[in-house]
Design an enzyme around this catalytic site. Structure first.
Site, mmCIF file in Angstrom:
data_model
loop_
_atom_site.group_PDB
_atom_site.id
_atom_site.type_symbol
_atom_site.label_atom_id
_atom_site.label_comp_id
_atom_site.label_asym_id
_atom_site.label_seq_id
_atom_site.Cartn_x
_atom_site.Cartn_y
_atom_site.Cartn_z
ATOM 1 N N PHE A 235 69.859 67.349 38.635
ATOM 2 C CA PHE A 235 71.085 67.846 39.264
ATOM 3 C C PHE A 235 71.289 67.285 40.663
ATOM 4 O O PHE A 235 71.865 67.937 41.528
ATOM 5 C CB PHE A 235 71.103 69.373 39.281
ATOM 6 C CG PHE A 235 70.670 69.985 37.980
ATOM 7 C CD1 PHE A 235 71.387 69.735 36.819
ATOM 8 C CD2 PHE A 235 69.540 70.773 37.900
ATOM 9 C CE1 PHE A 235 70.974 70.279 35.605
ATOM 10 C CE2 PHE A 235 69.121 71.308 36.689
ATOM 11 C CZ PHE A 235 69.844 71.071 35.538
ATOM 12 N N GLY A 462 67.755 64.862 30.488
ATOM 13 C CA GLY A 462 68.136 65.940 29.590
ATOM 14 C C GLY A 462 69.511 65.760 28.988
ATOM 15 O O GLY A 462 70.005 66.637 28.279
ATOM 16 N N ASN A 588 79.340 60.717 22.166
ATOM 17 C CA ASN A 588 78.550 61.546 21.256
ATOM 18 C C ASN A 588 79.044 62.974 21.420
ATOM 19 O O ASN A 588 78.858 63.587 22.472
ATOM 20 C CB ASN A 588 77.055 61.448 21.575
ATOM 21 C CG ASN A 588 76.191 62.247 20.609
ATOM 22 O OD1 ASN A 588 76.471 63.397 20.297
ATOM 23 N ND2 ASN A 588 75.112 61.637 20.143
ATOM 24 N N THR A 591 76.144 65.716 22.309
ATOM 25 C CA THR A 591 75.573 65.706 23.659
ATOM 26 C C THR A 591 76.660 65.901 24.715
ATOM 27 O O THR A 591 76.396 66.471 25.779
ATOM 28 C CB THR A 591 74.811 64.394 23.912
ATOM 29 O OG1 THR A 591 75.691 63.275 23.729
ATOM 30 C CG2 THR A 591 73.624 64.277 22.972
ATOM 31 N N GLY A 659 82.394 59.259 33.099
ATOM 32 C CA GLY A 659 81.260 60.162 33.248
ATOM 33 C C GLY A 659 81.644 61.593 32.906
ATOM 34 O O GLY A 659 82.760 62.038 33.161
ATOM 35 N N GLU A 662 79.182 65.931 35.328
ATOM 36 C CA GLU A 662 79.421 66.838 36.449
ATOM 37 C C GLU A 662 80.792 67.492 36.460
ATOM 38 O O GLU A 662 80.976 68.529 37.103
ATOM 39 C CB GLU A 662 79.211 66.070 37.765
ATOM 40 C CG GLU A 662 77.756 65.673 37.963
ATOM 41 C CD GLU A 662 77.556 64.659 39.072
ATOM 42 O OE1 GLU A 662 77.171 65.053 40.179
ATOM 43 O OE2 GLU A 662 77.787 63.463 38.820
#
Length: 699
Positions: A235, A462, A588, A591, A659, A662
């Site tokens: 994180f 992760g 995906n 995920t 991305g 976040e």
């Protein structure tokens, strides 16, 4: 090579390391125990400012199993590191509470910890200041905020426009420090052998760690191997090199034996970075139709005396809404506190909480639906730069989310809906996060036995990086992802950037796609059996990533929340939470949904449970472990849904991806805060929204 139809893009492929993680066979930094390994325990400073005047180690060295004690008097000397926080045990200065001032090394973890308790340290205390205020005399305007953004940007005449606006909002929002607290503590195991240093480090980027260690120890990077094969969360706190690797390497050099160091949970808040507290004043001006005429977002935050880090909380306001007049700025003060750093969408998470709360206040003042207000202020180009957006799916996210959530069926009046003792409210907020990408290298190899291997020094914290990279390679090779083996997590592999800034997949994937496409072309040209050594292609995206895009590239999202507030106790529960995202091509589905929902859970924590002040007397954080620092648990996350719109953006990368790690957190806290206001009629402007802060408005 198999010829099955590739499961790409978007197929919900199960992450390939899942079995290893749930069965405990995945090996993390602290799971490495070389022969003869010693254990180290750090001793943190108990003052907020001053210097160490004496370290008395006689009692510690008398503990059975204790090997040695390192202090600033006898620790190996380092060269000036690339990050000032890594200059540990180099002098007697104490810049903040919790700074490591000694290291006890022993044959067992228990002996090291016991020895640390027997160490007697004397200090000379200096006056300290750990309290952030909006009128602190030490405030100054830096040149840049984190990310290289100019600290201040002005367009038009904000003050004149505000004065002329018939509808105005002027509100100040406050947030305490927040802590990353990954499940895996920061840890490192270091081994010196024949002049070569090997470090297993809990890091989001082993290439970065290797570079830091090389500079600190005055070595060639080729003399160092850093491995971060499995990482239990980060994180942001593991996105920069942290002291555990330096301390373990120092101890291993001093003792001549391998050394393992794991920071105890209670020490992490002061050595692993944190989200700096902020005081954010947002002023909005609008005409009677709800069109923004002025946006002012001014941030006050803190940094340390060790180095400057400025949370770029005002930067999202430069992206979000059309307005001819804008001022966004940052001021910072250096206090006697640990150095803040990256944490879960730095800048966007804290800044968008204030901006989106202010937008809700403006909607209330205008009597306009909050979704409609945001739609009315959609910009044609990026407001601050004037560049066209490569794609901007915010409006689609707001409309789709409103339909899925049943937004337009709500009663817009505050405090109008109640079930027994529960006050019910709904709220909305927008989200944005920049598209970031860095240079990466990767290789693709085809062996005579038909196996395919991708090698790239990516880091899986992760998120399922191994799985998605296999899918990207399989798509380029025209094969099934199951046929592709992926090696990641070591500096022995082709160089790649760290996992951070929601840029990992875009950066690594671009290089993987290029290498795999090159391999596919070579295989198509080849006839007959492959040579014994196989065929390998190597790709480097230096040229592609160095080109400045003429487009403003961002991901967007909309968050909708339904909260209930206990009218008697002030307890807040999130009954429903929905996120809809425009984040390019989803690589995906499985995920991706996990990352989106994980971000929203973090947003629940930011809104309702997480917060940590500093004791002004002792200068230390008041919540140092997971017993005092409360993160959401399963009971706090009843109904969370994540969806996305189809977005075909041709100005990104070969995968068309943005991305996603976040953006899930960015608008969540504001949506929850807006829902609490709708439920109770009370506008609270300080996070977290705990029962004690709400009760005065409910009695």
């Amino acid at each position: 090579m198999t010829t099955q139809a590739p499961q790409f893009p978007g197929a919900p492929v199960v992450r390939r390391e899942a079995r290893e993680k749930v069965t405990g066979t995945a090996r993390y930094a602290a799971d490495r125990t070389p022969a003869g390994c010693l254990y180290a325990w750090t001793v943190p400073a108990t003052i907020a400012a001053g210097r160490v005047t004496a370290v008395r180690a006689v009692d510690a060295l008398a503990v059975p199993g204790v090997h040695s004690v390192l202090t600033h008097d006898n620790a190996p000397r380092l060269q000036e590191p690339d990050d000032a926080i890594l200059a540990v045990l180099q002098d007697d200065r104490v810049p903040h509470h919790g700074m490591p001032v000694a290291l006890v090394i022993a044959d067992s973890l228990e002996a090291a910890r016991t020895g640390a308790g027997e160490l007697h340290i004397e200090y000379e205390r200096d006056p300290h200041d750990v309290t952030l205020t909006e009128d602190h005399p030490g405030l100054y305007t830096p040149e840049e905020a984190n990310g290289g953004f100019p600290a201040v940007r002005n367009r038009g005449d904000v003050e004149r426009a505000l004065a002329a606006s018939p509808v105005q909002v002027d509100a100040t929002y406050r947030m305490d420090a927040l802590h990353n607290h990954p499940m895996e503590p920061h840890a490192a195991t270091a081994v010196w052998a024949d002049g070569h240093l090997t470090v297993h480090d809990s890091s989001q980027g082993s290439d970065k760690v290797r570079g830091s260690l090389a500079q600190a120890f005055g070595m060639n990077p080729d003399q160092i191997t850093v491995v971060s094969e499995h990482v239990g969360g980060g994180f942001g706190s593991k996105g920069t090199t942290r002291p555990q690797g330096v301390l373990a390497a120092m101890a291993a050099r001093h003792t001549g034996r391998p050394v393992k160091l794991v920071f105890p949970r209670a020490q992490l808040a002061e050595v692993a970075g944190h989200r700096a507290p902020t005081i954010q004043r947002v002023r909005l001006g609008a005409d009677l139709d709800g069109l923004l005429t002025a946006v002012s977002h001014e941030v006050v935050t803190q940094t340390s005396t060790v180095k400057e880090f400025v949370e770029q909380a005002a930067v999202p306001a430069r992206v979000m809404y059309a307005s001819p007049n804008s001022r966004t700025g940052h001021r910072v003060v250096a206090l006697d506190v640990p150095s803040p750093s990256w944490m879960r969408a730095p800048g966007e998470a804290s800044g968008m909480y204030a901006l989106e709360s202010a937008m809700d206040e403006l909607a209330s003042a205008l009597g306009v639906d909050p979704v409609e207000l945001r739609l009315r202020n959609e910009p044609a180009t990026e407001p601050d730069s004037g560049r066209p957006f490569s794609s901007r799916g915010l409006a689609a996210c707001l409309r789709d989310g409103a339909a899925r959530f049943g937004w337009h069926d709500r009663d817009p009046r505050p405090a109008a809906r109640q079930e027994g003792r529960w006050l019910i409210g709904t709220g909305v907020a927008s989200a944005t996060y920049p598209v970031l990408v860095s240079r990466s290298t990767a290789s693709a190899h085809a062996a005579p036995d038909g196996s395919l291997t991708i090698r790239v020094n990516a880091t899986d914290i992760g998120t399922g990086a191994r799985t998605v990279l296999a899918q990207i390679a399989a798509d380029a090779l025209g094969t099934d992802p199951a046929a592709v083996h992926v090696d990641i997590g070591s500096t022995d592999l082709p160089t790649a950037p760290l996992a951070g800034g929601s840029a990992g997949t875009a950066s690594w994937g671009w290089a993987v796609h290029k290498a795999a496409a090159g391999l596919a072309a070579r295989l198509a040209e080849h006839s007959g059996p492959l040579p014994a050594e196989g065929i390998t292609t190597i790709a480097d995206t230096e040229q592609e990533t160095a080109e400045e895009s003429p487009y403003a590239r961002h991901a967007f999202g909309a968050h909708f929340a339904e909260t209930v507030v206990d009218a008697v106790t002030g307890e807040v529960r999130v009954r429903r939470l929905l996120g809809v995202y425009a984040a390019g091509r989803i690589l995906n589905a499985r995920t991706a949904r996990s990352q989106f929902t994980g971000g929203m859970v973090m947003g629940i924590g930011m809104a309702l449970t997480e917060g940590c002040g500093i004791d002004p007397v002792f200068g230390d954080f008041t919540a140092k472990d997971l017993a005092a620092y409360h993160v959401p648990v399963c009971a706090d996350t009843a109904d969370i849904q994540a969806h996305w719109i189809e977005e075909d953006d041709r100005h990104l990368n070969p995968m068309g991806s943005k991305g996603i790690g976040e953006i899930g957190i960015v608008g969540t806290a504001a949506a929850i805060g807006n829902a609490v206001r709708h439920a109770t009629g009370a506008r609270l402007r300080e996070l977290p929204l705990t029962p004690d802060t709400l009760l005065p408005y409910l009695l």
